[in-house]
Design an enzyme around this catalytic site. Sequence first.
Site, PDB file in Angstrom:
ATOM      1  N   SER A   1       3.601  -2.078   9.960  1.00  0.00           N
ATOM      2  CA  SER A   1       4.812  -2.310  10.586  1.00  0.00           C
ATOM      3  C   SER A   1       5.433  -3.451  10.564  1.00  0.00           C
ATOM      4  CB  SER A   1       5.292  -1.974  12.140  1.00  0.00           C
ATOM      5  OG  SER A   1       4.499  -0.748  12.158  1.00  0.00           O
TER       6      SER A   1
ATOM      7  N   LYS B   1       0.217   3.964  -0.531  1.00  0.00           N
ATOM      8  CA  LYS B   1      -0.180   5.836  -0.110  1.00  0.00           C
ATOM      9  C   LYS B   1       0.277   7.570  -0.609  1.00  0.00           C
ATOM     10  CE  LYS B   1      -0.024   3.760   4.963  1.00  0.00           C
ATOM     11  NZ  LYS B   1      -0.151   3.719   6.185  1.00  0.00           N
TER      12      LYS B   1
ATOM     13  N   GLY C   1       2.417   2.440  11.450  1.00  0.00           N
ATOM     14  CA  GLY C   1       3.699   3.462  10.301  1.00  0.00           C
ATOM     15  C   GLY C   1       4.404   3.787  11.420  1.00  0.00           C
TER      16      GLY C   1
ATOM     17  N   HIS D   1      -9.681   1.828   4.715  1.00  0.00           N
ATOM     18  CA  HIS D   1      -8.004   1.437   5.742  1.00  0.00           C
ATOM     19  C   HIS D   1      -7.945   2.947   6.575  1.00  0.00           C
ATOM     20  CE1 HIS D   1      -3.663   2.976   6.717  1.00  0.00           C
ATOM     21  NE2 HIS D   1      -3.701   1.131   6.083  1.00  0.00           N
TER      22      HIS D   1
ATOM     23  N   GLU E   1      -5.739  -4.570  10.336  1.00  0.00           N
ATOM     24  CA  GLU E   1      -4.707  -3.264  10.948  1.00  0.00           C
ATOM     25  C   GLU E   1      -5.342  -2.867  12.063  1.00  0.00           C
ATOM     26  OE1 GLU E   1      -2.517  -3.073   6.682  1.00  0.00           O
ATOM     27  OE2 GLU E   1      -4.212  -1.109   7.198  1.00  0.00           O
TER      28      GLU E   1
ATOM     29  N   GLU F   1      -6.689   4.927   7.948  1.00  0.00           N
ATOM     30  CA  GLU F   1      -6.436   6.832   7.115  1.00  0.00           C
ATOM     31  C   GLU F   1      -8.055   6.787   6.378  1.00  0.00           C
ATOM     32  OE1 GLU F   1      -2.998   5.781   5.242  1.00  0.00           O
ATOM     33  OE2 GLU F   1      -1.689   5.311   7.235  1.00  0.00           O
TER      34      GLU F   1
ATOM     35  N   ASN G   1       0.400  -1.309   0.109  1.00  0.00           N
ATOM     36  CA  ASN G   1       0.450  -0.416  -0.065  1.00  0.00           C
ATOM     37  C   ASN G   1       0.693   1.412   0.094  1.00  0.00           C
ATOM     38  OD1 ASN G   1      -1.898   2.184   0.451  1.00  0.00           O
ATOM     39  ND2 ASN G   1      -2.109   1.104   2.423  1.00  0.00           N
TER      40      ASN G   1
HETATM   41  P1  PGA Z   1       2.822   0.380   7.607  1.00  0.00           P
HETATM   42  O1  PGA Z   1       1.265   0.478   7.183  1.00  0.00           O
HETATM   43  O2  PGA Z   1       2.998  -0.788   6.582  1.00  0.00           O
HETATM   44  O3  PGA Z   1       3.314   1.772   7.305  1.00  0.00           O
HETATM   45  O4  PGA Z   1       2.944   0.135   9.225  1.00  0.00           O
HETATM   46  C1  PGA Z   1       1.015  -0.020   6.824  1.00  0.00           C
HETATM   47  C2  PGA Z   1      -0.952  -0.372   6.355  1.00  0.00           C
HETATM   48  O5  PGA Z   1      -0.797   1.464   6.621  1.00  0.00           O
HETATM   49  O6  PGA Z   1      -1.106  -1.022   5.318  1.00  0.00           O
END
Ligand code: PGA
Length: 243
Positions: free
Chosen positions: A204, A14, A174, A98, A168, A100, A12
């Site tokens: 992560s 983003k 992140g 997601h 998640e 976000e 992903n």
């Molecule tokens: P990350 O993000 O691997 O940077 O923690 C995962 C995601 O938001 O899908």
Amino acid sequence: MARRATPLIAGNWKLFKGPAEAASFCSALAARLGAAAGADVVVCPPHVSLAAAAAALAGSRVRVFAQNAAWQETGALTGEVSPAMLLEAGAVGTIVGHSERRQQFGDTDETVVRRAAHALEAGLDVIACVGELEAEREAGETGEVLRRQVGALAAALGPHERLTLAYEPVWAIGTGRTATPEQAQGAHALIRGLLDVPILYGGSVKPDNAAELLSRPDVDGALVGGASLDVESFAGICAAAGG
Ligand code: PGA
């Protein structure tokens, strides 16, 4: 049980990589991964980079998914992109829900279900994301949150063959704070009891923790954010998954 024959590793991106960077990344990734097929690999570029990524990956085994999709094909929905448009740009699937999108752009359980339902109807594969906030985990509400989020998807969609879930935990996204393999396995087992489809872990994931997470019985793959932006680290995660 609805398990995958091979793990799915989805990157992903983003809000990173415009069309030119997406094309050069995808060419390098396809060359780096070669033909080994121990894992299914997907990249999820921003909408404007879908066509460039799809063109660069033509003939490779890496597929292209979008990061979001509208719940209808046309209409007065400024800023949205519909499944038919995504398919035309070369995407064969999409992420929906997601955290976000839920936290910063107003997506709710209801809109996530609408997005997922329409994308599936239009022929896209769907990765629908669920997961608890840190405060919810600390308050012992993880199960309740997952039952609400997954329950909404299960009631509307059932175990659709093109539906995948991604667990998640928001506190792991992140932050470098990966869920332990036991925490991931516990959540995945709970989710599978509500909706029996493949379940990715996200939060992560890195080359050095992927194999252990993927070894858990209910972890069917990974949704990777930060570590998917670099060819070597993303290929390292794909290798940890067997491909
Ligand atoms: P990350 O993000 O691997 O940077 O923690 C995962 C995601 O938001 O899908």
